[in-house]
Scaffold this motif. Structure first.
Motif, PDB file in Angstrom:
ATOM      1  N   PRO A   1       5.207  -2.222 -13.710  1.00  0.00           N
ATOM      2  CA  PRO A   1       4.236  -1.539 -14.567  1.00  0.00           C
ATOM      3  C   PRO A   1       3.148  -0.906 -13.711  1.00  0.00           C
ATOM      4  CG  PRO A   1       4.699  -3.755 -15.363  1.00  0.00           C
ATOM      5  CD  PRO A   1       5.325  -3.643 -14.005  1.00  0.00           C
ATOM      6  N   PRO A   2       2.482   0.137 -14.225  1.00  0.00           N
ATOM      7  CA  PRO A   2       1.468   0.830 -13.417  1.00  0.00           C
ATOM      8  C   PRO A   2       0.397  -0.089 -12.837  1.00  0.00           C
ATOM      9  CG  PRO A   2       1.960   2.074 -15.399  1.00  0.00           C
ATOM     10  CD  PRO A   2       2.695   0.778 -15.525  1.00  0.00           C
ATOM     11  N   ASP A   3      -0.077  -1.049 -13.621  1.00  0.00           N
ATOM     12  CA  ASP A   3      -1.134  -1.945 -13.127  1.00  0.00           C
ATOM     13  C   ASP A   3      -0.629  -2.797 -11.962  1.00  0.00           C
ATOM     14  OD1 ASP A   3      -2.797  -0.937 -15.038  1.00  0.00           O
ATOM     15  OD2 ASP A   3      -2.479  -2.578 -16.462  1.00  0.00           O
ATOM     16  N   ALA A   4       0.594  -3.335 -12.113  1.00  0.00           N
ATOM     17  CA  ALA A   4       1.151  -4.158 -11.046  1.00  0.00           C
ATOM     18  C   ALA A   4       1.442  -3.316  -9.810  1.00  0.00           C
ATOM     19  CB  ALA A   4       2.422  -4.844 -11.529  1.00  0.00           C
ATOM     20  N   PHE A   5       1.909  -2.087 -10.019  1.00  0.00           N
ATOM     21  CA  PHE A   5       2.183  -1.214  -8.876  1.00  0.00           C
ATOM     22  C   PHE A   5       0.896  -0.864  -8.135  1.00  0.00           C
ATOM     23  CE2 PHE A   5       2.386   3.065  -7.077  1.00  0.00           C
ATOM     24  CZ  PHE A   5       3.418   2.904  -6.173  1.00  0.00           C
ATOM     25  N   GLN A   6      -0.198  -0.672  -8.862  1.00  0.00           N
ATOM     26  CA  GLN A   6      -1.469  -0.348  -8.219  1.00  0.00           C
ATOM     27  C   GLN A   6      -1.896  -1.456  -7.255  1.00  0.00           C
ATOM     28  OE1 GLN A   6      -4.730   0.074 -10.935  1.00  0.00           O
ATOM     29  NE2 GLN A   6      -6.107   0.938  -9.395  1.00  0.00           N
ATOM     30  N   LYS A   7      -1.735  -2.713  -7.686  1.00  0.00           N
ATOM     31  CA  LYS A   7      -2.095  -3.825  -6.813  1.00  0.00           C
ATOM     32  C   LYS A   7      -1.191  -3.871  -5.581  1.00  0.00           C
ATOM     33  CE  LYS A   7      -3.760  -6.605 -10.701  1.00  0.00           C
ATOM     34  NZ  LYS A   7      -3.558  -7.845 -11.492  1.00  0.00           N
ATOM     35  N   THR A   8       0.096  -3.658  -5.798  1.00  0.00           N
ATOM     36  CA  THR A   8       1.038  -3.672  -4.675  1.00  0.00           C
ATOM     37  C   THR A   8       0.758  -2.522  -3.722  1.00  0.00           C
ATOM     38  OG1 THR A   8       2.723  -4.629  -6.138  1.00  0.00           O
ATOM     39  CG2 THR A   8       3.485  -3.680  -4.068  1.00  0.00           C
ATOM     40  N   PHE A   9       0.472  -1.348  -4.271  1.00  0.00           N
ATOM     41  CA  PHE A   9       0.202  -0.183  -3.437  1.00  0.00           C
ATOM     42  C   PHE A   9      -1.072  -0.377  -2.618  1.00  0.00           C
ATOM     43  CE2 PHE A   9      -1.627   4.023  -2.684  1.00  0.00           C
ATOM     44  CZ  PHE A   9      -0.549   4.688  -2.118  1.00  0.00           C
ATOM     45  N   THR A  10      -2.101  -0.936  -3.243  1.00  0.00           N
ATOM     46  CA  THR A  10      -3.359  -1.178  -2.520  1.00  0.00           C
ATOM     47  C   THR A  10      -3.142  -2.140  -1.363  1.00  0.00           C
ATOM     48  OG1 THR A  10      -4.614  -0.819  -4.556  1.00  0.00           O
ATOM     49  CG2 THR A  10      -5.724  -1.983  -2.762  1.00  0.00           C
ATOM     50  N   TRP A  11      -2.374  -3.208  -1.604  1.00  0.00           N
ATOM     51  CA  TRP A  11      -2.092  -4.171  -0.534  1.00  0.00           C
ATOM     52  C   TRP A  11      -1.272  -3.516   0.584  1.00  0.00           C
ATOM     53  CZ3 TRP A  11       2.584  -6.103   1.311  1.00  0.00           C
ATOM     54  CH2 TRP A  11       2.473  -7.179   2.206  1.00  0.00           C
ATOM     55  N   SER A  12      -0.287  -2.696   0.210  1.00  0.00           N
ATOM     56  CA  SER A  12       0.585  -2.068   1.206  1.00  0.00           C
ATOM     57  C   SER A  12      -0.183  -1.061   2.053  1.00  0.00           C
ATOM     58  CB  SER A  12       1.763  -1.375   0.515  1.00  0.00           C
ATOM     59  OG  SER A  12       2.524  -2.293  -0.235  1.00  0.00           O
ATOM     60  N   THR A  13      -1.023  -0.258   1.424  1.00  0.00           N
ATOM     61  CA  THR A  13      -1.791   0.734   2.185  1.00  0.00           C
ATOM     62  C   THR A  13      -2.806   0.050   3.100  1.00  0.00           C
ATOM     63  OG1 THR A  13      -3.300   0.932   0.286  1.00  0.00           O
ATOM     64  CG2 THR A  13      -1.521   2.546   0.477  1.00  0.00           C
ATOM     65  N   GLY A  14      -3.327  -1.093   2.667  1.00  0.00           N
ATOM     66  CA  GLY A  14      -4.239  -1.833   3.539  1.00  0.00           C
ATOM     67  C   GLY A  14      -3.545  -2.328   4.792  1.00  0.00           C
ATOM     68  N   MET A  15      -2.305  -2.790   4.638  1.00  0.00           N
ATOM     69  CA  MET A  15      -1.535  -3.222   5.804  1.00  0.00           C
ATOM     70  C   MET A  15      -1.184  -2.039   6.694  1.00  0.00           C
ATOM     71  SD  MET A  15      -1.193  -6.516   5.672  1.00  0.00           S
ATOM     72  CE  MET A  15       0.169  -6.751   6.818  1.00  0.00           C
ATOM     73  N   ALA A  16      -0.815  -0.899   6.097  1.00  0.00           N
ATOM     74  CA  ALA A  16      -0.443   0.279   6.895  1.00  0.00           C
ATOM     75  C   ALA A  16      -1.640   0.819   7.667  1.00  0.00           C
ATOM     76  CB  ALA A  16       0.129   1.351   5.980  1.00  0.00           C
ATOM     77  N   ALA A  17      -2.833   0.719   7.071  1.00  0.00           N
ATOM     78  CA  ALA A  17      -4.028   1.239   7.749  1.00  0.00           C
ATOM     79  C   ALA A  17      -4.337   0.480   9.030  1.00  0.00           C
ATOM     80  CB  ALA A  17      -5.220   1.175   6.800  1.00  0.00           C
ATOM     81  N   ARG A  18      -3.882  -0.763   9.139  1.00  0.00           N
ATOM     82  CA  ARG A  18      -4.101  -1.522  10.366  1.00  0.00           C
ATOM     83  C   ARG A  18      -3.278  -0.976  11.525  1.00  0.00           C
ATOM     84  NH1 ARG A  18      -4.051  -7.870   8.302  1.00  0.00           N
ATOM     85  NH2 ARG A  18      -5.753  -7.664   6.760  1.00  0.00           N
ATOM     86  N   PHE A  19      -2.113  -0.433  11.206  1.00  0.00           N
ATOM     87  CA  PHE A  19      -1.246   0.112  12.252  1.00  0.00           C
ATOM     88  C   PHE A  19      -1.521   1.587  12.513  1.00  0.00           C
ATOM     89  CE2 PHE A  19       1.021  -3.480  10.398  1.00  0.00           C
ATOM     90  CZ  PHE A  19       1.416  -4.182  11.533  1.00  0.00           C
ATOM     91  N   TYR A  20      -2.076   2.280  11.527  1.00  0.00           N
ATOM     92  CA  TYR A  20      -2.382   3.708  11.683  1.00  0.00           C
ATOM     93  C   TYR A  20      -3.845   3.942  11.315  1.00  0.00           C
ATOM     94  CZ  TYR A  20       2.697   4.033  11.729  1.00  0.00           C
ATOM     95  OH  TYR A  20       4.017   3.865  12.030  1.00  0.00           O
ATOM     96  N   PRO A  21      -4.776   3.524  12.159  1.00  0.00           N
ATOM     97  CA  PRO A  21      -6.207   3.715  11.856  1.00  0.00           C
ATOM     98  C   PRO A  21      -6.551   5.193  11.800  1.00  0.00           C
ATOM     99  CG  PRO A  21      -5.889   3.003  14.135  1.00  0.00           C
ATOM    100  CD  PRO A  21      -4.556   2.894  13.477  1.00  0.00           C
ATOM    101  N   GLY A  22      -7.407   5.511  10.851  1.00  0.00           N
ATOM    102  CA  GLY A  22      -7.807   6.903  10.697  1.00  0.00           C
ATOM    103  C   GLY A  22      -7.062   7.628   9.604  1.00  0.00           C
ATOM    104  N   ILE A  23      -5.979   7.044   9.082  1.00  0.00           N
ATOM    105  CA  ILE A  23      -5.213   7.681   8.010  1.00  0.00           C
ATOM    106  C   ILE A  23      -5.535   6.968   6.699  1.00  0.00           C
ATOM    107  CG2 ILE A  23      -2.922   8.236   7.115  1.00  0.00           C
ATOM    108  CD1 ILE A  23      -1.866   8.299   9.916  1.00  0.00           C
ATOM    109  N   ASN A  24      -6.000   7.729   5.736  1.00  0.00           N
ATOM    110  CA  ASN A  24      -6.331   7.191   4.419  1.00  0.00           C
ATOM    111  C   ASN A  24      -5.105   7.339   3.511  1.00  0.00           C
ATOM    112  OD1 ASN A  24      -7.437   6.378   2.005  1.00  0.00           O
ATOM    113  ND2 ASN A  24      -9.299   7.626   2.198  1.00  0.00           N
ATOM    114  N   PHE A  25      -4.356   6.264   3.346  1.00  0.00           N
ATOM    115  CA  PHE A  25      -3.118   6.327   2.579  1.00  0.00           C
ATOM    116  C   PHE A  25      -3.348   6.372   1.070  1.00  0.00           C
ATOM    117  CE2 PHE A  25      -1.841   4.551   6.622  1.00  0.00           C
ATOM    118  CZ  PHE A  25      -0.620   5.144   6.874  1.00  0.00           C
TER     119      PHE A  25
END
Length: 334
Positions: free
Chosen positions: A173-197
């Protein structure tokens, strides 16, 4: 005629004392336990039906299912008649599925048959464990039954959900996906600093172009004007590549979360049209193993609370543990 005075002093009608009819110990308590199991099964089915309608939260379903599992294990421990217990399990199965009467009868019978078989199997496992052990230990004796109860509830939950399966609801569902997406982009930002996913598509592409160019020493050696030209050309190329890769119309001011969600749903729609029922079956299999893995923690918590209920029933003299001549402990009503 005066008659025999000895005979007049005797009550010839009541010479033999009538045998008083007494119910076995725990007669009403056994009815209460069986009734509680059926009621909690009905509550579990109702809570899941309301959950599918988004009327109650998930924790309400888990609570109702846990109460049903505890009542079912207590009933199995105190089973006196296998035939009667089988009828109780059948009643629990019917109660569990009662609120889904709108489903096709063939599907409902198939789901009910599987659930009843697993419930019966769990009770048989508990009975065998109980007769084969010297000391009654709740968590050890009911371990196999609790696992099978968990499996039965998971199978029923997935099967009852399948008729209303859609790529959007079946994925996230959209709400659950939003939480998953926020967590995933936070992890990706650690490996690619400077990119706002999680920004807009335009910001994401510009950050990606800048990150890529900053890794090139030749780019750093260029003049500011030349860097600006190379940067804009790189952004334009990335935008074209991005749109070609996802294969759908994307606005530059659309947020990446929305684009990602639409892309995944589009892929699922394509797979649904291509594979049809096979996709739903694959989703059901994946969902089963995922829920079964999480269920290990769930039935551990249920077993712990079941043990507390078991001890409370012993402490309140609702039932007792007695020793038999075969040096084995059993349970019976007080």
């Amino acid at each position: 005629m005066q008659g025999n005075p000895l005979l007049r002093s005797q009550n010839l009608v009541s010479q033999v004392s009538a045998k008083e009819f007494t119910r076995p110990a725990g007669f009403y308590k056994s009815i209460f336990i069986d009734f509680a199991g059926v009621c909690f099964a009905l509550l579990a089915g109702l809570s899941y039906d309301l959950y599918l309608q988004a009327a109650v939260p998930l924790w309400a379903v888990l609570l109702a299912a846990g109460l049903f599992m505890i009542a079912s294990t207590i009933g199995a421990l105190l089973m006196e008649s296998p035939f009667r217990r089988a009828w109780v399990l059948l009643a629990e199965t019917v109660a569990l599925l009662a609120f889904f009467y709108t489903m096709p009868i063939v599907q409902l019978l198939a789901i009910g048959g599987i659930v009843f078989f697993l419930l019966l199997w769990g009770d048989v496992a508990t009975h065998r464990e109980l007769t084969g052990t010297i000391e009654v230990r709740y968590m050890r004796v009911t371990r196999s039954q609790v696992r099978k109860l968990t499996t039965a509830l998971i199978v029923a939950a997935i099967a009852l959900y399948l008729p209303q399966w859609t790529p959007e609801g079946g994925f996230l569902p959209p709400d659950a996906f939003q939480k998953t997406f926020t967590w995933s982009t936070g992890m990706a930002a650690r490996f690619y600093p400077g990119i706002n996913f999680s920004a807009t598509v335009d910001t994401f592409l510009r950050d990606s172009a800048a990150y890529q160019l900053n890794q090139d020493p030749q780019y750093s050696a260029l003049s500011p004007a030349a860097q600006e030209q190379v940067y804009e050309r790189s952004v334009s190329e990335l935008t074209t590549m991005f749109r070609d890769a996802i294969g759908m119309d994307v606005g530059l001011q659309e947020r990446m979360e929305s684009v990602t969600y639409r892309f995944i749903l589009g892929a699922l729609d394509d797979w649904n049209r291509q594979f049809g029922t096979n996709l739903i079956i694959a989703w059901a299999v994946v969902a089963y193993f995922a829920l079964r893995s999480v269920g290990v923690l769930y039935y551990g918590v249920v077993s712990l609370f079941g043990f507390l209920v078991f001890q409370m029933l012993l402490a309140t003299n609702f039932m007792m543990i007695i020793g038999e001549t075969r040096v084995q402990q059993t349970l019976q009503y007080t």
